[in-house]
Structures are given as C-alpha cells and as structure tokens.
Design a protein around this motif. Structure first.
Motif, PDB file in Angstrom:
ATOM      1  N   GLY A   1      49.996  35.812  40.268  1.00 52.65           N
ATOM      2  CA  GLY A   1      49.746  35.233  38.953  1.00 52.65           C
ATOM      3  C   GLY A   1      49.314  36.325  38.002  1.00 52.65           C
TER       4      GLY A   1
ATOM      5  N   CYS B   1      43.942  35.037  36.451  1.00 53.56           N
ATOM      6  CA  CYS B   1      44.332  33.695  36.908  1.00 53.56           C
ATOM      7  C   CYS B   1      43.459  33.180  38.040  1.00 53.56           C
ATOM      8  CB  CYS B   1      45.797  33.678  37.335  1.00 53.56           C
ATOM      9  SG  CYS B   1      46.115  34.559  38.886  1.00 53.56           S
TER      10      CYS B   1
ATOM     11  N   LYS C   1      43.203  34.751  41.225  1.00 55.37           N
ATOM     12  CA  LYS C   1      43.718  35.043  42.565  1.00 55.37           C
ATOM     13  C   LYS C   1      42.752  35.898  43.388  1.00 55.37           C
ATOM     14  CE  LYS C   1      46.729  38.635  40.585  1.00 55.37           C
ATOM     15  NZ  LYS C   1      46.295  38.411  39.188  1.00 55.37           N
TER      16      LYS C   1
ATOM     17  N   HIS D   1      49.577  40.908  41.198  1.00 54.10           N
ATOM     18  CA  HIS D   1      50.073  40.383  39.924  1.00 54.10           C
ATOM     19  C   HIS D   1      51.567  40.646  39.801  1.00 54.10           C
ATOM     20  CE1 HIS D   1      49.414  44.672  39.130  1.00 54.10           C
ATOM     21  NE2 HIS D   1      50.397  44.552  38.265  1.00 54.10           N
TER      22      HIS D   1
ATOM     23  N   ASN E   1      47.605  29.946  38.046  1.00 51.66           N
ATOM     24  CA  ASN E   1      47.529  30.058  36.596  1.00 51.66           C
ATOM     25  C   ASN E   1      46.225  29.408  36.151  1.00 51.66           C
ATOM     26  OD1 ASN E   1      48.182  30.401  33.855  1.00 51.66           O
ATOM     27  ND2 ASN E   1      49.224  28.425  33.767  1.00 51.66           N
ATOM     28  N   ALA E   2      45.338  30.190  35.555  1.00 54.10           N
ATOM     29  CA  ALA E   2      44.036  29.695  35.097  1.00 54.10           C
ATOM     30  C   ALA E   2      43.289  28.986  36.217  1.00 54.10           C
ATOM     31  CB  ALA E   2      44.214  28.771  33.898  1.00 54.10           C
TER      32      ALA E   2
END
Length: 333
Positions: A36, A40, A42, A192, A208-209
């Motif tokens: 991501g 985000c 991760k 990423h 995502n977020a």
C-alpha cells in the motif's frame, strides 16, 4: 508451524485510529505481502504482529496460541528491518550467531547453525569479514541469516530492500523467494512497491488508510480488482481509468483498461490518438497518448515500435478485459 490469525485487531494513538478493526488469516508456509502507499498502516500492522506495538483491541493468534499480550521474544518470530542493524565491529559469523549466544546455546550448536545459514545464503566465504567489507545485498543477507538461525515460526520483513539500488533489489527479490521455497516457513513482507508484491507473494494484502481493501493472489488482484483503489494500485504501469462519456458508453461510472489490453495500429482503430511521450524500454514500449474523446492513456506496445512524439496511432481496447466500476467505486459484476 507459522499460522497467524488476526481477529478484530485495531490500533489507535489517542483519538487517531491507525488500524480499524481487521480480520486476517495467514496460513502456515505462506508468503504474504502487505502492500500500500506510504502511511497506509502496513508497517504498523507488521509491528502489531511482532509485538513491537501494543494492540488497542482484538486478538492475535500464532499457531492457535493467543500472543496478544506476550512480549516479542516469546512469539517465536524473527524480524528483518529496512536497516540491517548489524554490529560493525563483529564478523559476519558473530553477527549471525548473536541471537543464539544471547539464548545460551552451546558453542557447537551455534557453529553448526551459523554454517547452515551461511550455506543457504551463500555467505560461507564471508564469515570472517565485517559488515563494512560487504555490499548492501550481502549485508541484508547477513541480517536474514541472523533471523534464520533462530528457527522462527515466521519471518517478518519490513521493507528490507528499500535501501538497495534497482538492480540489486531485483536480485534480492529472487533470493528471498528462493529462500522461502527452501525453508517452507511463513513469511510476512511489507513493501510500498507493488512490483515486489506481485513477483514475490503467494497472497497480497492491499492496505489503504489502515483498511484491508482486498486479499488475494497476485493474479486475482490483477484480473479482478475489487474497487478503484486496487485497480489503480496493482499493475505497472497502472490501469487506465476513464470517466464521463467513455465510461457511460459501457454502463459504468468508471471503466478501467490496462495498458497491455489496448491494441495499437497506425492505420485503423476505435480511438484516434496522438503520442506525447514514448518510453522505449527494450522489450516493451510504453506510449503516453492523448486519445480523441477519451483523454490521456498509457498503452503498452512492442519493444521495437518506432513511434515517437507527435505520431498518430489508432487504439482498440480489448472489451473482454474491460473493468467496470459503479458510483461507489466498487467493481460491477
């Protein structure tokens, strides 16, 4: 064994939620990649699994055992960081042996495990060197060797290749994939770089977020993205996403077509377009074009296509590979 299960796991710093409640199952022996954009969540998720961050709520199980409140050392996991974190005054052998020495293993066991790890990682001829005498890729292998000798239930990698140049990253991708095939141990890998994710993973978790957007094999995510975020993130170059008249024509708010699914001709096609930039990369040529009534597109053509700035081309999308998305951004069936 290296089965990892997350149930309702979430993380907040004060009033700021970093990881909303998520569920995730990682099977024993899987190579799972968290991918991501920056920010985000991760790496935070990986650190929650490792025990380097406390969960705000939820449960983490490793091989069926609740480790949510356990210290990192008791989780039987080994983490490889972006920075190699090697001791510069120690030889390669002593760096690899360090966790075994701290665990109180016998000199004979330490020597055997260090030599075994060195053989797997092609470091046998470098055991008496110090980190400053090694290349970046060799130093990363030493860091991995230090993790291997602990014989963990799972390996956790936090963007381990980001400090390496492009060519070395490609080599190390292959080496880590081959290592996984040899060891058959669960690996959870954060990056990423969606190219790393697509080339290494058995299963990709797109974040995502802090939310899990989709989980699946590389081909599943490539062929059937669940929403616009995954469609735009997975694939290189990214999918062309079109709105307005081109999308309405196919009964969608947005349609997507990958660069490799658009045919290119100099004589006839559905969309007339003008080349603005041609990227000649050897095996492939990526044409960045402006298509009449459609807009900007990226198209993948053959490596020896002799087209450049200002050339007129005709494009035809493969409608069987068209992706359709509704007003909510979710894929339409």
């Amino acid at each position: 064994m290296g089965n990892i299960v997350l149930r309702n796991v979430h993380k907040a710093f004060g009033a700021t939620t970093i990881i909303p409640k998520i569920d995730l199952d990682i099977a024993d022996g899987e190579f799972v990649v968290f991918v991501g954009p920056s920010g985000c969540g991760k790496s935070t998720l990986l650190r929650l699994i490792a025990g380097l961050e406390d969960t705000t709520g939820g449960t983490i199980l490793i091989d069926g055992r609740d480790v949510t409140a356990e210290a990192p050392a008791k989780r039987k996991l080994a983490m490889v960081f972006q920075s190699y974190a090697l001791y510069p005054h120690m030889t390669v052998a002593k760096n690899i042996a360090f966790p075994l020495k701290m665990a109180g293993e016998t000199p004979e066991a330490i020597d055997r495990k260090v030599k075994d790890a060195a053989r797997v990682l092609n470091l046998t001829n470098y055991l008496e060197r110090r980190p400053g005498q090694l290349s970046g890729g060799q130093r990363q292998r030493v860091a991995i060797g230090r993790a291997i000798v602990r014989q963990p239930s799972a390996f956790l990698f936090d963007e381990p290749l980001s400090n390496l140049d492009a060519a070395l990253r490609g080599t190390m991708r292959l080496e880590i994939s081959e290592l996984h095939n040899q060891l058959k141990t669960t690996m959870v890998y954060v990056t990423h770089d969606q190219v790393e994710a697509m080339t290494m993973a058995d299963k990709i978790v797109v974040l995502n977020a802090g939310n899990i957007e989709q989980v699946g094999s590389p081909l599943e995510l490539y062929r059937s993205p669940r929403n616009l975020f995954v469609a735009g993130f997975i694939g290189s170059p990214r999918m062309n996403l079109l709105e307005g008249a081109p999308a309405a024509r196919y009964g969608a708010k947005t349609v997507g077509i990958r660069p490799e699914h658009i045919g290119v001709s100099t004589t006839a096609g559905e969309w007339k377009a003008t080349v603005s930039v041609a990227e000649h990369l050897g095996a492939d040529t990526f044409l960045h074009v402006n298509a009449d009534g459609v807009g900007a597109l990226t198209v993948r053509a053959g490596g020896e296509v002799g087209l450049g700035h200002g050339a007129t081309v005709y494009l035809t999308p493969d409608l069987s590979k068209l992706h359709k998305f509704g007003d909510d951004g979710k894929a339409l069936q």
